[in-house]
Design a protein around this motif. Structure first.
Motif, PDB file in Angstrom:
ATOM      1  N   MET A 168       0.824  -1.212   0.000  1.00  0.00           N
ATOM      2  CA  MET A 168       0.000   0.000   0.000  1.00  0.00           C
ATOM      3  C   MET A 168       0.861   1.266   0.000  1.00  0.00           C
ATOM      4  SD  MET A 168      -3.247  -0.089  -0.340  1.00  0.00           S
ATOM      5  CE  MET A 168      -3.784   1.487   0.321  1.00  0.00           C
ATOM      6  N   ASN A 169       1.954   1.242   0.722  1.00  0.00           N
ATOM      7  CA  ASN A 169       2.855   2.401   0.728  1.00  0.00           C
ATOM      8  C   ASN A 169       3.327   2.729  -0.678  1.00  0.00           C
ATOM      9  OD1 ASN A 169       2.943   3.302   3.293  1.00  0.00           O
ATOM     10  ND2 ASN A 169       4.918   2.403   3.829  1.00  0.00           N
ATOM     11  N   ASP A 170       3.714   1.686  -1.402  1.00  0.00           N
ATOM     12  CA  ASP A 170       4.179   1.895  -2.776  1.00  0.00           C
ATOM     13  C   ASP A 170       3.055   2.420  -3.660  1.00  0.00           C
ATOM     14  OD1 ASP A 170       6.867   1.301  -2.572  1.00  0.00           O
ATOM     15  OD2 ASP A 170       6.570  -0.848  -2.893  1.00  0.00           O
ATOM     16  N   TRP A 202      11.785   9.562  -0.141  1.00  0.00           N
ATOM     17  CA  TRP A 202      11.794  10.348   1.101  1.00  0.00           C
ATOM     18  C   TRP A 202      12.670   9.649   2.150  1.00  0.00           C
ATOM     19  CZ3 TRP A 202       5.746  10.571   1.081  1.00  0.00           C
ATOM     20  CH2 TRP A 202       5.302  11.578   0.211  1.00  0.00           C
ATOM     21  N   LYS A 203      12.513   8.335   2.241  1.00  0.00           N
ATOM     22  CA  LYS A 203      13.287   7.586   3.249  1.00  0.00           C
ATOM     23  C   LYS A 203      14.774   7.583   2.890  1.00  0.00           C
ATOM     24  CE  LYS A 203       9.391   4.750   4.760  1.00  0.00           C
ATOM     25  NZ  LYS A 203       8.564   3.573   4.457  1.00  0.00           N
ATOM     26  N   ASP A 204      15.084   7.564   1.584  1.00  0.00           N
ATOM     27  CA  ASP A 204      16.498   7.629   1.175  1.00  0.00           C
ATOM     28  C   ASP A 204      17.102   8.982   1.564  1.00  0.00           C
ATOM     29  OD1 ASP A 204      16.529   5.087   0.142  1.00  0.00           O
ATOM     30  OD2 ASP A 204      16.154   5.707  -1.935  1.00  0.00           O
ATOM     31  N   ALA A 209       8.515   3.048  16.257  1.00  0.00           N
ATOM     32  CA  ALA A 209       7.410   2.887  15.309  1.00  0.00           C
ATOM     33  C   ALA A 209       7.988   2.391  13.983  1.00  0.00           C
ATOM     34  CB  ALA A 209       6.621   4.192  15.141  1.00  0.00           C
ATOM     35  N   GLY A 210       8.953   1.532  14.109  1.00  0.00           N
ATOM     36  CA  GLY A 210       9.740   1.085  12.950  1.00  0.00           C
ATOM     37  C   GLY A 210       9.026   0.088  12.061  1.00  0.00           C
ATOM     38  N   GLY A 211       7.890  -0.415  12.514  1.00  0.00           N
ATOM     39  CA  GLY A 211       7.021  -1.241  11.682  1.00  0.00           C
ATOM     40  C   GLY A 211       7.742  -2.367  10.978  1.00  0.00           C
ATOM     41  N   ASP A 227       8.278  -1.173  18.108  1.00  0.00           N
ATOM     42  CA  ASP A 227       6.948  -0.852  17.568  1.00  0.00           C
ATOM     43  C   ASP A 227       5.902  -1.488  18.471  1.00  0.00           C
ATOM     44  OD1 ASP A 227       5.896   0.066  14.497  1.00  0.00           O
ATOM     45  OD2 ASP A 227       4.480  -1.111  15.694  1.00  0.00           O
ATOM     46  N   ILE A 228       4.722  -0.879  18.478  1.00  0.00           N
ATOM     47  CA  ILE A 228       3.668  -1.382  19.359  1.00  0.00           C
ATOM     48  C   ILE A 228       2.874  -2.526  18.719  1.00  0.00           C
ATOM     49  CG2 ILE A 228       1.707   0.093  18.710  1.00  0.00           C
ATOM     50  CD1 ILE A 228       1.661   0.674  21.891  1.00  0.00           C
ATOM     51  N   SER A 229       3.039  -2.687  17.412  1.00  0.00           N
ATOM     52  CA  SER A 229       2.240  -3.705  16.714  1.00  0.00           C
ATOM     53  C   SER A 229       3.045  -4.980  16.468  1.00  0.00           C
ATOM     54  CB  SER A 229       1.740  -3.137  15.384  1.00  0.00           C
ATOM     55  OG  SER A 229       1.372  -4.180  14.521  1.00  0.00           O
ATOM     56  N   ASN A 259       2.099  -7.486  14.679  1.00  0.00           N
ATOM     57  CA  ASN A 259       2.009  -7.913  13.282  1.00  0.00           C
ATOM     58  C   ASN A 259       2.979  -7.149  12.385  1.00  0.00           C
ATOM     59  OD1 ASN A 259       0.109  -9.786  13.894  1.00  0.00           O
ATOM     60  ND2 ASN A 259      -1.642  -8.644  13.113  1.00  0.00           N
ATOM     61  N   MET A 260       3.128  -5.849  12.649  1.00  0.00           N
ATOM     62  CA  MET A 260       4.080  -5.069  11.845  1.00  0.00           C
ATOM     63  C   MET A 260       5.493  -5.596  12.073  1.00  0.00           C
ATOM     64  SD  MET A 260       2.481  -2.675  10.052  1.00  0.00           S
ATOM     65  CE  MET A 260       3.462  -1.235   9.716  1.00  0.00           C
ATOM     66  N   LEU A 261       5.835  -5.862  13.339  1.00  0.00           N
ATOM     67  CA  LEU A 261       7.174  -6.388  13.641  1.00  0.00           C
ATOM     68  C   LEU A 261       7.384  -7.757  12.996  1.00  0.00           C
ATOM     69  CD1 LEU A 261       7.400  -5.433  17.420  1.00  0.00           C
ATOM     70  CD2 LEU A 261       8.852  -4.524  15.600  1.00  0.00           C
ATOM     71  N   ARG A 271       2.711  10.741  14.483  1.00  0.00           N
ATOM     72  CA  ARG A 271       1.344  11.283  14.466  1.00  0.00           C
ATOM     73  C   ARG A 271       0.333  10.254  14.960  1.00  0.00           C
ATOM     74  NH1 ARG A 271       1.861   9.368   9.474  1.00  0.00           N
ATOM     75  NH2 ARG A 271       0.088   8.138   8.767  1.00  0.00           N
ATOM     76  N   ASN A 272       0.756   8.991  15.046  1.00  0.00           N
ATOM     77  CA  ASN A 272      -0.144   7.950  15.542  1.00  0.00           C
ATOM     78  C   ASN A 272      -0.122   7.824  17.060  1.00  0.00           C
ATOM     79  OD1 ASN A 272      -0.952   6.749  12.914  1.00  0.00           O
ATOM     80  ND2 ASN A 272       1.262   6.456  12.748  1.00  0.00           N
ATOM     81  N   VAL A 273       0.858   8.459  17.680  1.00  0.00           N
ATOM     82  CA  VAL A 273       1.032   8.330  19.122  1.00  0.00           C
ATOM     83  C   VAL A 273       0.025   9.246  19.832  1.00  0.00           C
ATOM     84  CG1 VAL A 273       2.670   8.863  20.965  1.00  0.00           C
ATOM     85  CG2 VAL A 273       3.456   7.707  18.901  1.00  0.00           C
TER      86      VAL A 273
END
Ligand SMILES: C[S@@+](CC[C@H](N)C(=O)[O-])C[C@H]1O[C@@H](n2cnc3c(N)ncnc32)[C@H](O)[C@@H]1O
Length: 301
Positions: free
Chosen positions: A71-73, A83-85, A103-105, A146-148, A150-152, A194-196
């Motif tokens: 989805m990010n892509d 942006w990340k580069d 929040a490194g997901g 990260d708090i998730s 599933n993301m980790l 911004r999610n915190v």
């Protein structure tokens, strides 16, 4: 937490199981719940209690984790990679930089960190079986928090698939980091703050865990000042992103939250002031793509 305990936690992180991560996440959330009042905040354009925001943000990322990178892509047309580069080139890490990515997901920032360092020391940027990747990775001291779960989990799977080893994957809350004081050279948070629920508290935790001289760096969506460009950007955000989320991830609401939460986040100057209020010095920011995103940075001096 004493230094011995935290060293043991860090040491055992690579062997952490998903049931451990679940316990870690829920105990972290429970701690916040006990402390939290019945104050209200925003979840996108809705007003909700702080507890409810924390729960709903958690649910969003648990739900989107498997489709998050795709989805990010799609949403950004791949621009998030650029942006990340740029973010990593501003950070200019060295092999000895002790990094905490909050929040490194799914690991985008730490993978870039490794690639950047490998490139700068003349190694390979590709971690595959022909490049003896392990010998590049092991000396680094990199932690994703990260708090998730599933993301980790997706992040760990990506790291394994790409041959990146030795990354510490820690389940924890940006507002109550499970690390001792003065530990890291660099704290990064990318599309996370911004999610915190309590941004000031997260900034104060960032300050606490950084060593004196350590650097805070944040990449976050920001405010487009030019009104014509902002109109185009808003049309795209509200009319394309939620439907795309529905088609690709079967989840309109999470992506509706994404675009609304961007509009609720403080603008560049206000966020800079918040970072300064947390104690950071030499705070500055740089707009990318007309302010669609901004890189903020500051030092603990
Ligand atoms: C938009 S993703 C960004 C992931 C990654 N940094 C990237 O740029 O691809 C936001 C991340 O913030 C995490 N998050 C939200 N609230 C958090 C909190 N209080 N503490 C730690 N992580 C949190 C979510 O679980 C999610 O992984």
């Amino acid at each position: 937490m004493t230094s011995t305990v935290i060293q043991n936690v860090i040491r055992c992180v690579p062997r952490i199981t998903w049931s451990t991560l679940r316990q870690c996440s829920s105990s972290s959330r429970h701690a916040r719940e006990e402390n939290s009042s019945h104050k209200t905040t925003h979840f996108g354009y809705e007003t909700v209690s702080e507890d409810e925001k924390a729960e709903r943000v958690h649910r969003v990322f648990e739900n989107v984790a498997s489709k998050y990178d795709l989805m990010n892509d799609l949403m950004s047309g791949g621009i998030h990679r650029l942006w990340k580069d740029v973010f990593m080139s501003r950070l200019r890490p060295s092999p000895t930089t002790r990094l905490l990515d909050v929040a490194g997901g799914t690991g985008d920032i730490v993978f870039r960190f490794i690639q950047h360092v490998n490139q700068s020391v003349g190694g390979s940027t590709v971690a595959d079986d022909t490049t003896q990747h392990s010998s590049h990775i092991h000396p680094y001291d990199i932690t994703v928090c990260d708090i998730s779960e599933n993301m980790l989990k997706v992040g760990q799977q990506r790291a394994e698939a790409q041959g990146y080893q030795g990354i510490h994957w820690v389940c924890g809350d940006a507002q109550d980091l499970p690390f001792e004081d003065d530990l890291f050279d660099c704290y990064t948070i990318v599309f996370g703050i911004r999610n915190v629920v309590d941004v000031e508290q997260a900034l104060s935790e960032a300050y606490r865990v950084l060593k004196p001289g350590g650097r805070f760096m944040c990449l976050e969506f920001s405010q487009v000042k030019n009104s014509s460009l902002r109109w185009v950007y808003d049309q795209y955000s509200f009319n394309v992103i939620p439907p795309l989320g529905q088609v690709i991830a079967g989840d309109w609401k999470s992506y509706q939250y994404l675009v609304e939460s961007i509009r609720r986040f403080p603008d560049q100057e206000s966020f800079k002031e918040m970072i300064e209020a947390a104690g950071f010095r030499c705070v500055k920011y740089e707009n990318l793509t007309f302010g669609v995103v901004a890189i903020h940075s500051g030092f603990k001096i």
